[in-house]
Motif scaffolding. Sequence first.
Motif, PDB file in Angstrom:
ATOM      1  N   CYS A 105      22.588   6.960   5.161  1.00 18.67           N
ATOM      2  CA  CYS A 105      21.681   5.877   5.571  1.00 18.67           C
ATOM      3  C   CYS A 105      20.251   6.404   5.706  1.00 18.67           C
ATOM      4  O   CYS A 105      19.295   5.721   5.327  1.00 18.67           O
ATOM      5  N   LEU A 106      20.107   7.632   6.249  1.00 17.36           N
ATOM      6  CA  LEU A 106      18.766   8.203   6.427  1.00 17.36           C
ATOM      7  C   LEU A 106      18.137   8.501   5.071  1.00 17.36           C
ATOM      8  O   LEU A 106      16.972   8.168   4.825  1.00 17.36           O
ATOM      9  N   LEU A 109      13.651   3.295   1.664  1.00 13.51           N
ATOM     10  CA  LEU A 109      13.754   1.849   1.479  1.00 13.51           C
ATOM     11  C   LEU A 109      12.868   1.106   2.486  1.00 13.51           C
ATOM     12  O   LEU A 109      12.133   0.175   2.129  1.00 13.51           O
ATOM     13  N   ALA A 110      12.915   1.555   3.749  1.00 18.48           N
ATOM     14  CA  ALA A 110      12.087   0.917   4.786  1.00 18.48           C
ATOM     15  C   ALA A 110      10.609   1.112   4.476  1.00 18.48           C
ATOM     16  O   ALA A 110       9.797   0.191   4.640  1.00 18.48           O
ATOM     17  N   LEU A 111      10.242   2.327   4.000  1.00 11.85           N
ATOM     18  CA  LEU A 111       8.844   2.611   3.661  1.00 11.85           C
ATOM     19  C   LEU A 111       8.362   1.690   2.548  1.00 11.85           C
ATOM     20  O   LEU A 111       7.283   1.096   2.639  1.00 11.85           O
ATOM     21  N   VAL A 112       9.195   1.564   1.519  1.00 15.57           N
ATOM     22  CA  VAL A 112       8.819   0.726   0.378  1.00 15.57           C
ATOM     23  C   VAL A 112       8.699  -0.730   0.813  1.00 15.57           C
ATOM     24  O   VAL A 112       7.772  -1.437   0.399  1.00 15.57           O
ATOM     25  N   LEU A 113       9.612  -1.178   1.667  1.00 22.29           N
ATOM     26  CA  LEU A 113       9.578  -2.578   2.104  1.00 22.29           C
ATOM     27  C   LEU A 113       8.383  -2.852   3.014  1.00 22.29           C
ATOM     28  O   LEU A 113       7.805  -3.935   3.000  1.00 22.29           O
ATOM     29  N   ALA A 114       7.999  -1.853   3.822  1.00 24.59           N
ATOM     30  CA  ALA A 114       6.907  -2.068   4.776  1.00 24.59           C
ATOM     31  C   ALA A 114       5.536  -1.853   4.128  1.00 24.59           C
ATOM     32  O   ALA A 114       4.579  -2.548   4.438  1.00 24.59           O
ATOM     33  N   ARG A 115       5.443  -0.868   3.227  1.00 27.23           N
ATOM     34  CA  ARG A 115       4.126  -0.464   2.723  1.00 27.23           C
ATOM     35  C   ARG A 115       3.948  -0.693   1.230  1.00 27.23           C
ATOM     36  O   ARG A 115       2.815  -0.716   0.753  1.00 27.23           O
ATOM     37  N   LEU A 118      17.554  -9.604   0.870  1.00 27.66           N
ATOM     38  CA  LEU A 118      18.833  -9.190   0.291  1.00 27.66           C
ATOM     39  C   LEU A 118      19.393  -7.955   0.985  1.00 27.66           C
ATOM     40  O   LEU A 118      20.587  -7.862   1.228  1.00 27.66           O
ATOM     41  N   VAL A 119      18.498  -7.010   1.311  1.00 24.64           N
ATOM     42  CA  VAL A 119      18.946  -5.766   1.925  1.00 24.64           C
ATOM     43  C   VAL A 119      19.560  -6.038   3.307  1.00 24.64           C
ATOM     44  O   VAL A 119      20.452  -5.340   3.763  1.00 24.64           O
ATOM     45  N   LEU A 120      19.092  -7.121   3.950  1.00 20.66           N
ATOM     46  CA  LEU A 120      19.585  -7.419   5.293  1.00 20.66           C
ATOM     47  C   LEU A 120      20.875  -8.242   5.291  1.00 20.66           C
ATOM     48  O   LEU A 120      21.460  -8.475   6.344  1.00 20.66           O
ATOM     49  N   LEU A 174      19.390   0.540  10.098  1.00 20.07           N
ATOM     50  CA  LEU A 174      18.351   1.558  10.041  1.00 20.07           C
ATOM     51  C   LEU A 174      17.082   0.990   9.414  1.00 20.07           C
ATOM     52  O   LEU A 174      15.979   1.174   9.937  1.00 20.07           O
ATOM     53  N   VAL A 175      17.249   0.267   8.314  1.00 19.25           N
ATOM     54  CA  VAL A 175      16.092  -0.263   7.590  1.00 19.25           C
ATOM     55  C   VAL A 175      15.309  -1.236   8.471  1.00 19.25           C
ATOM     56  O   VAL A 175      14.084  -1.169   8.552  1.00 19.25           O
ATOM     57  N   VAL A 176      16.024  -2.126   9.160  1.00 13.99           N
ATOM     58  CA  VAL A 176      15.355  -3.153   9.952  1.00 13.99           C
ATOM     59  C   VAL A 176      14.587  -2.513  11.126  1.00 13.99           C
ATOM     60  O   VAL A 176      13.451  -2.887  11.415  1.00 13.99           O
TER      61      VAL A 176
END
Lengths: 258, 271
Positions: free
Chosen positions: B77-78, B84-90, B102-104, B158-160
Amino acid sequence: MTPPRRVAARAALLAASAAVTLAGCSTAAEADTTLTVFAAASLAQAFEQIADDFEADHPGVDVLLNLAGSSSLAAQIQQGAPADVIASADTATMDRLVTDGLVGVPQVFATNTLQIAVPPGNPADVAALTDLAAPGLRLVVCAPEVPCGAATTAVVGDAGLTLHPVSEEPSVTDVLGKVTSGEADAGLVYVTDVARAGDQVEGVAFPEADGAVNAYPIATVERTGRTADETELTEAFVDAVLSSEGRSTLADLGFAAP
Amino acid sequence: MSTGRTTIAHDPAAAPTGLPRWTYVPAVVGGLFVVLPLLALGTRVPWTGYWTLVTSEPARAALVLSLQTAATSTALCLVLGIPLALVLARGRFPGRDLLRSLVLVPLVLPPVVGGIALLSTFGRRGLLGESIEVLGLQVAFSTTAVVLAQTFVALPFLVVSLEGALRTAGSRYDVVAASLGAGPTTVLRRVTLPLVWPGLVSGTVLAFARALGEFGATLTFAGSLQGVTRTLPLEIYLQRETDPDAAVALSLLLVAIAVVVIAVTHRRAAP
């Protein structure tokens, strides 16, 4: 566009809830007696049919079915769930309720035996019980803790075989699922499960299955405050299951007579 | 610019909050709603012979397997979730909002449905199943399947968490660091991630806890065999059939592990 649609939706919702309320009222007025029947999950189709027939023969009676694993049903009754009749998938579970003085005298109304279920076309060419011991065969069985697993252990032990299943599932439904999805080459389930799955699986019968016949007992549940009429109805339902009509419903779904 | 220092003016703990008194009533009810069932579970635990129940061979095998698979899934997950979180946020690309939704999805998906979805992907007749089988690998009924199931359900947690932390932190410091000559990877390692550390830690804990408790997807996708795929939740479910005492004892063990993990990480993460 949105407001009228929302109004329409709200009106529909109101109408629906009114209908539900009305239906609830009329049922309460007509069906003055509710009979609660606890039945093992494998009996679902058979008991839905028997309950429908029973309701047709007894106007004003509503049969409420609670379908779950036998051990769960027994645990619910032990914790005081209001049941009138219980039909379990094995005698061991029923015996526990008898010991606790929670049910009347059980009567066996059907039996079930094991069968090998394979995906359509039988890709691994399973023809006999001994084929299940073949190396590399992806076999799925029930865990020994549940009734179908106990039957599996008995049959396999009698045949002097040692199986190496890739999974020991907590219920026969899970075994069937692994076969219908094609993940497993073979699974040991009940004859009735193969019948229930239709053309999603093929059944391979084997003579050793007769060594572990699973009996389905039914009994009335002890309950205080039941009127004489209700007691009579409770017994009538048990009789309906044991009747020739009940037997033929069960036979159609693959259950054998006791 | 280099001499500018940002001071955090508001300390929420010191300021008078002015919380309406009535909020305490539903808050207490809510707290009890969570705590009471846990205490009730404690009253059912067969304390005499507890040790024997939780150290039986099947229980030990299930515990070891659960810890191993949950740790592996969390690591996975890490590795996948941080980028994935970085790409989604930035990140800036078309369809980002759709991708985020979709990821959620696994968050709201019943686990059994997740299991069926994984079967349709990695199963024998699945989308990737045949290619995997050609490589001589078998996913179904293996420990790998357990890890895949756990990762599938845990990754969104983790992503959220991390994405939320990244959005709250903003990118001002990253911009400053970059203007001072730091490369993108250095900025990520020295500035971005340290700033969102608490969010990353809580996301990791949530992911681990979710992986540890995974049941439905594992049973549907991986099966249940002692030491291979039968994790602690599956063992509890099976024991319930014949030995309710053992099931309760193991349930308490699972709760205890979850509490310890949360307590330890929260203390570590605190400033």
